[in-house]
Write a protein that holds these residues in place. Structure first.
Motif, mmCIF file in Angstrom:
data_model
loop_
_atom_site.group_PDB
_atom_site.id
_atom_site.type_symbol
_atom_site.label_atom_id
_atom_site.label_comp_id
_atom_site.label_asym_id
_atom_site.label_seq_id
_atom_site.Cartn_x
_atom_site.Cartn_y
_atom_site.Cartn_z
ATOM 1 N N THR A 54 -20.802 -25.648 36.543
ATOM 2 C CA THR A 54 -20.880 -25.783 35.051
ATOM 3 C C THR A 54 -22.173 -26.104 34.623
ATOM 4 O OG1 THR A 54 -20.028 -28.005 35.204
ATOM 5 C CG2 THR A 54 -18.568 -26.474 34.986
ATOM 6 N N PRO A 55 -22.657 -25.687 33.425
ATOM 7 C CA PRO A 55 -24.122 -26.034 33.147
ATOM 8 C C PRO A 55 -24.510 -27.601 32.876
ATOM 9 C CG PRO A 55 -23.137 -24.443 31.618
ATOM 10 C CD PRO A 55 -21.907 -24.741 32.418
ATOM 11 N N LEU A 56 -25.489 -28.173 33.157
ATOM 12 C CA LEU A 56 -25.625 -29.533 33.378
ATOM 13 C C LEU A 56 -26.822 -29.784 32.267
ATOM 14 C CD1 LEU A 56 -25.294 -30.601 37.097
ATOM 15 C CD2 LEU A 56 -23.698 -30.855 35.366
ATOM 16 N N GLU A 57 -26.562 -30.593 31.210
ATOM 17 C CA GLU A 57 -27.592 -30.486 30.216
ATOM 18 C C GLU A 57 -27.692 -32.241 29.649
ATOM 19 O OE1 GLU A 57 -29.319 -28.771 25.950
ATOM 20 O OE2 GLU A 57 -27.449 -27.950 26.927
ATOM 21 N N GLY A 109 -33.968 -34.901 30.869
ATOM 22 C CA GLY A 109 -34.449 -33.768 30.928
ATOM 23 C C GLY A 109 -34.093 -32.717 31.586
ATOM 24 N N LEU A 110 -32.702 -33.039 31.989
ATOM 25 C CA LEU A 110 -31.797 -32.268 32.877
ATOM 26 C C LEU A 110 -31.235 -31.048 32.300
ATOM 27 C CD1 LEU A 110 -30.714 -31.550 35.873
ATOM 28 C CD2 LEU A 110 -28.496 -32.875 34.923
ATOM 29 N N ASP A 111 -31.644 -29.805 32.627
ATOM 30 C CA ASP A 111 -31.160 -28.450 31.837
ATOM 31 C C ASP A 111 -30.994 -27.446 32.980
ATOM 32 O OD1 ASP A 111 -30.248 -26.552 30.049
ATOM 33 O OD2 ASP A 111 -32.419 -26.502 28.988
ATOM 34 N N LEU A 112 -29.670 -27.426 33.554
ATOM 35 C CA LEU A 112 -29.496 -26.503 34.568
ATOM 36 C C LEU A 112 -28.226 -25.503 33.929
ATOM 37 C CD1 LEU A 112 -29.614 -28.623 37.971
ATOM 38 C CD2 LEU A 112 -31.291 -27.107 36.855
#
Length: 365
Positions: free
Chosen positions: A189-192, A197-200
Motif C-alpha cells: 500500500t502507499p506510505l505517506e 517526508g515519507l512518500d512511497l
C-alpha cells in the motif's frame, strides 16, 4: 518474486557465507582493524551505580537505542530530512538483541518507544536536579537520565539483564545505508507521512539514507500506530542485512571497514564492548542463518492508552509480556501468542497483541 522456500534457501546460504567471511576478515585482518573501529566509538557508562539488577541469564543481551540527535547535520539537511532543529535527546527506537548461549539463535525484540513506563528516581541530565520516580513514555528515559536511566527502565520493565549497550544517531544510520548502495523495501500500500517526508507508492523501492530515515521514523501512517512503525523497522533491518550480503560488503575488508567506520562516527557503546568482545560476537554468530534470526514485539493491551500529561501511550499486555521476557531470560525461543487473542488495535477493547515472531526470511521482498 522468489517463493518462501527458495527465499529461505537463498538466505541460509548467503548469510552463512557472509558471516563466515566476516569472521575470516576480522580474524585475518587481525585485532588491529577491529581495534581501529572500537577506538572510533563514543563511550558511555550505562551500568554505573545500578543496583538490584535482574540476575544474569544464559546468552547475551544487547540494548540497541536509536536516538534523535541532529549532531553533524546542517540546517539544510535537517530541513530536507524533516527532522527539525531541536532534538529532545529521546530514543527513536529501542530494541533488545538476545544471542542464545549456543550461538544457534538471535532474537530481536522491539520495545515501542511510547511504552507506558515508570521511570525510577534519577538525576535529571539537563539540569542536575533530582527527580522522583514518575510515569512517562519509555523514550523519555534517555533524555531524563541518559543511558543509565534507559538501562534501568528497560531492566525494570522486562526483568532482563542488559549486558551491553549501543546507541546510534540519525547521521550514522544514513551514512551506513548510502555506503552499501541503498536498501530495498516493498510495500503493498502507499506510505505517506508529511511529518517525516515519507512518500512511497505501492511497490518495491531502493531507499537511500535520507529516504530510509523517513521510512523507519514515520509515525503518521498505519493509523498512527507505534506497532506499525515497529514492523517497518523490522522489515528495514532484514532488508539492510540482505543488501549487506548482496553487496559483498562482509567479504571485502576495505568496504567492510568503510561501512563500520560510518556507523562508529556517531555510535556510543559501553566500555565493556571492546575489540575482543566484538570478535567473540562475530565468531558466535558465524553459523547463524536468517531462519534462526527472529523479530518480535511486546504484546500490548492498548496501543493508544491515554494518560493525562503524556497523551497516547502503549500499554503492555502483562501476561503476554511476561511470557516473552521469561523466554529471553531462560534462553528459549520467542513464544507464539496464545490462540484466541485479537489483532493489535482492532478497536474491540479486548486484549490485543503484537504480531507473532517473524524470521528475517519472511521480511525480504
Amino acid at each position: 518474486m522468489p517463493t518462501a522456500r527458495r527465499t529461505r534457501r537463498r538466505w541460509g546460504l548467503r548469510i552463512t557465507a557472509g558471516l563466515a567471511g566476516l569472521v575470516l576478515t576480522v580474524s585475518g585482518a587481525g585485532h588491529a582493524m577491529v581495534g581501529t573501529v572500537t577506538d572510533g566509538l563514543g563511550r558511555v557508562d550505562p551500568f554505573h551505580g545500578l543496583e538490584n539488577r535482574p540476575d544474569a541469564g544464559r546468552g547475551l543481551n544487547v540494548l540497541l537505542v536509536g536516538t534523535d540527535t541532529r549532531e553533524g547535520l546542517s540546517a539544510e539537511e535537517r530541513a530536507a530530512l524533516h527532522v527539525g532543529n531541536t532534538a529532545c535527546h529521546c530514543a527513536d527506537a529501542v530494541l533488545l538483541l538476545h544471542l542464545s548461549a549456543d550461538g544457534d539463535r538471535a532474537d530481536i525484540v522491539s520495545l515501542p518507544r511510547d511504552t507506558y513506563a515508570e521511570l525510577p528516581e534519577h538525576t535529571f541530565s539537563m539540569t542536575g536536579g533530582h527527580h522522583d520516580a514518575h510515569p512517562d513514555k519509555l523514550n523519555a528515559a534517555l533524555s531524563h537520565g541518559g543511558p543509565g536511566l534507559m538501562v534501568r527502565t528497560v531492566e525494570d520493565l522486562t526483568g532482563v539483564r542488559v549486558d551491553h549497550y549501543l546507541e546510534i544517531s540519525f547521521t550514522s544510520f544514513m551514512r551506513a545505508v548510502d555506503i552499501i548502495g541503498g536498501v530495498r523495501v516493498c510495500t503493498t500500500t502507499p506510505l505517506e507521512d508529511g511529518y517525516s517526508g515519507l512518500d512511497l507508492p505501492a511497490g518495491t523501492h531502493t531507499l537511500d539514507g535520507a529516504k530510509a530515515l523517513g521510512y523507519v521514523r514515520a509515525r503518521h501512517v498505519d493509523g498512527g500506530s507505534d506497532l506499525g512503525r515497529v514492523e517497518r523497522q523490522h522489515r528495514f533491518l532484514a532488508a539492510f542485512l540482505d543488501q549487506v550480503l548482496d553487496s559483498g560488503t562482509l567479504l571485502n575488508p576495505g568496504r567492510l571497514k568503510d561501512t563500520v567506520t560510518a556507523l562508529t562516527g556517531s555510535v556510543s557503546a559501553d566500555h565493556g564492548l571492546g575489540a575482543e568482545e566484538m570478535l567473540d560476537l562475530a565468531r558466535a554468530v558465524s553459523d547463524l542463518t536468517t531462519g534462526r534470526a527472529h523479530f518480535g514485539t511486546v504484546p500490548v493491551a492498548d496501543p493508544a492508552h491515554a494518560v493525562t500529561g503524556l497523551g497516547s501511550t502503549v500499554l503492555w499486555d502483562e501476561a503476554g509480556a511476561d511470557r516473552l521476557f521469561r523466554a529471553l531470560r531462560e534462553d528459549r525461543p520467542l513464544p507464539a501468542p496464545p490462540a484466541g487473542e485479537t489483532p493489535a488495535g482492532d478497536g474491540t477493547g479486548a486484549a490485543t497483541r503484537a504480531p507473532a515472531p517473524t524470521t528475517a526470511d519472511e521480511f525480504t521482498c
